[in-house]
Scaffold this motif. Structure first.
Motif, PDB file in Angstrom:
ATOM      1  N   GLU A  26      21.431 -12.551 -18.902  1.00  0.00           N
ATOM      2  CA  GLU A  26      19.577 -12.397 -19.528  1.00  0.00           C
ATOM      3  C   GLU A  26      19.536 -10.609 -19.022  1.00  0.00           C
ATOM      4  O   GLU A  26      19.247 -10.485 -20.219  1.00  0.00           O
ATOM      5  N   LEU A  27      20.354 -10.173 -18.486  1.00  0.00           N
ATOM      6  CA  LEU A  27      20.122  -9.082 -18.721  1.00  0.00           C
ATOM      7  C   LEU A  27      21.568  -8.038 -19.984  1.00  0.00           C
ATOM      8  O   LEU A  27      21.236  -6.909 -19.927  1.00  0.00           O
ATOM      9  N   TRP A  30      20.100  -5.236 -22.443  1.00  0.00           N
ATOM     10  CA  TRP A  30      19.999  -3.596 -21.356  1.00  0.00           C
ATOM     11  C   TRP A  30      21.549  -3.339 -20.776  1.00  0.00           C
ATOM     12  O   TRP A  30      21.289  -2.125 -20.316  1.00  0.00           O
ATOM     13  N   TYR A  84      16.814 -13.027  -9.159  1.00  0.00           N
ATOM     14  CA  TYR A  84      17.155 -13.054  -9.877  1.00  0.00           C
ATOM     15  C   TYR A  84      16.036 -14.935  -9.541  1.00  0.00           C
ATOM     16  O   TYR A  84      16.668 -14.936  -8.077  1.00  0.00           O
ATOM     17  N   PHE A 114      15.947  -0.803 -11.822  1.00  0.00           N
ATOM     18  CA  PHE A 114      15.806  -1.891 -13.086  1.00  0.00           C
ATOM     19  C   PHE A 114      15.823  -0.847 -14.728  1.00  0.00           C
ATOM     20  O   PHE A 114      15.960   0.349 -14.271  1.00  0.00           O
ATOM     21  N   HIS A 115      16.888  -0.816 -15.646  1.00  0.00           N
ATOM     22  CA  HIS A 115      17.098  -0.214 -16.975  1.00  0.00           C
ATOM     23  C   HIS A 115      15.414  -0.052 -17.311  1.00  0.00           C
ATOM     24  O   HIS A 115      14.526  -1.129 -17.309  1.00  0.00           O
ATOM     25  N   ASP A 117      13.919   0.347 -20.435  1.00  0.00           N
ATOM     26  CA  ASP A 117      13.108  -0.359 -21.295  1.00  0.00           C
ATOM     27  C   ASP A 117      12.698  -1.671 -20.701  1.00  0.00           C
ATOM     28  O   ASP A 117      12.249  -2.198 -21.613  1.00  0.00           O
ATOM     29  N   ASN A 118      13.305  -2.555 -20.058  1.00  0.00           N
ATOM     30  CA  ASN A 118      13.572  -3.422 -19.335  1.00  0.00           C
ATOM     31  C   ASN A 118      11.382  -3.789 -19.152  1.00  0.00           C
ATOM     32  O   ASN A 118      11.123  -3.670 -17.727  1.00  0.00           O
ATOM     33  N   ALA A 121      10.620  -5.884 -15.959  1.00  0.00           N
ATOM     34  CA  ALA A 121      10.665  -5.207 -14.616  1.00  0.00           C
ATOM     35  C   ALA A 121       9.481  -4.043 -14.553  1.00  0.00           C
ATOM     36  O   ALA A 121       9.485  -4.037 -13.143  1.00  0.00           O
ATOM     37  N   ARG A 122       9.859  -3.652 -15.149  1.00  0.00           N
ATOM     38  CA  ARG A 122       8.865  -2.176 -15.490  1.00  0.00           C
ATOM     39  C   ARG A 122       7.060  -2.501 -14.577  1.00  0.00           C
ATOM     40  O   ARG A 122       7.028  -2.047 -13.615  1.00  0.00           O
ATOM     41  N   SER A 145      18.135   4.251 -15.764  1.00  0.00           N
ATOM     42  CA  SER A 145      17.489   3.632 -14.871  1.00  0.00           C
ATOM     43  C   SER A 145      16.526   4.184 -14.510  1.00  0.00           C
ATOM     44  O   SER A 145      16.133   5.495 -14.420  1.00  0.00           O
TER      45      SER A 145
END
Length: 154
Positions: A26-27, A30, A84, A114-115, A117-118, A121-122, A145
């Protein structure tokens, strides 16, 4: 909400390994397309690493790996290495509740990354930390990151 976070004994390592494979896939967007996770065994061997299973209504809902390794270089008491929640349990509060259980179990400074661009997650991580009672939220961008650092009261 009927969510529990419980320490996974060694005989449940295959459950976490299976979830971890899905998580790493799923990651992929990124840049985390690695099929193996070389640190998994250390969560049952090293004192400052803890593998947890997340359950909701008695069903397996995900996992988290907690350690005490600093990402930012500042001292930490705990860090979310991996987290997760299965898609069927998302957007129902299960992840935020499980994160809060982890955060409240270890007072002091926490970090996670977290990345940047995610987008999910942001939004998720600062909200989950604040809802759990985190104070002094700090953000650091390092490469691709974003590091979230905060303090949980005793």
């Amino acid at each position: 909400m009927d969510v529990t976070l419980r320490l996974a004994p060694l005989d449940e390592k295959p459950k976490i390994a299976a979830l971890l494979r899905d998580y790493l896939v799923e990651l992929g967007p990124w840049g985390y397309g690695e099929p193996d996770y070389p640190f998994l065994d250390s969560y049952w061997r090293e004192e400052r690493r803890s593998p947890f299973l997340i359950e909701s209504g008695g069903a397996l809902a995900g996992f988290t790996l907690v350690n005490a390794l600093s990402i930012s270089g500042y001292a930490v008491d705990a860090s979310i290495a991996e987290f997760y929640v299965l898609p069927a349990f998302r957007r129902r509060g299960c992840g935020a509740f499980a994160a809060a259980l982890a955060f409240r179990a270890r007072p002091g400074w926490w970090e996670l990354s977290f990345h940047r661009d995610n987008a999910a997650a942001r939004v998720f991580w600062p909200s989950a930390a604040e809802r759990a009672g985190a104070k002094r939220l700090q953000f650091y961008d390092v490469g691709e990151s974003r590091i979230l650092r905060f303090r949980m009261a005793r």
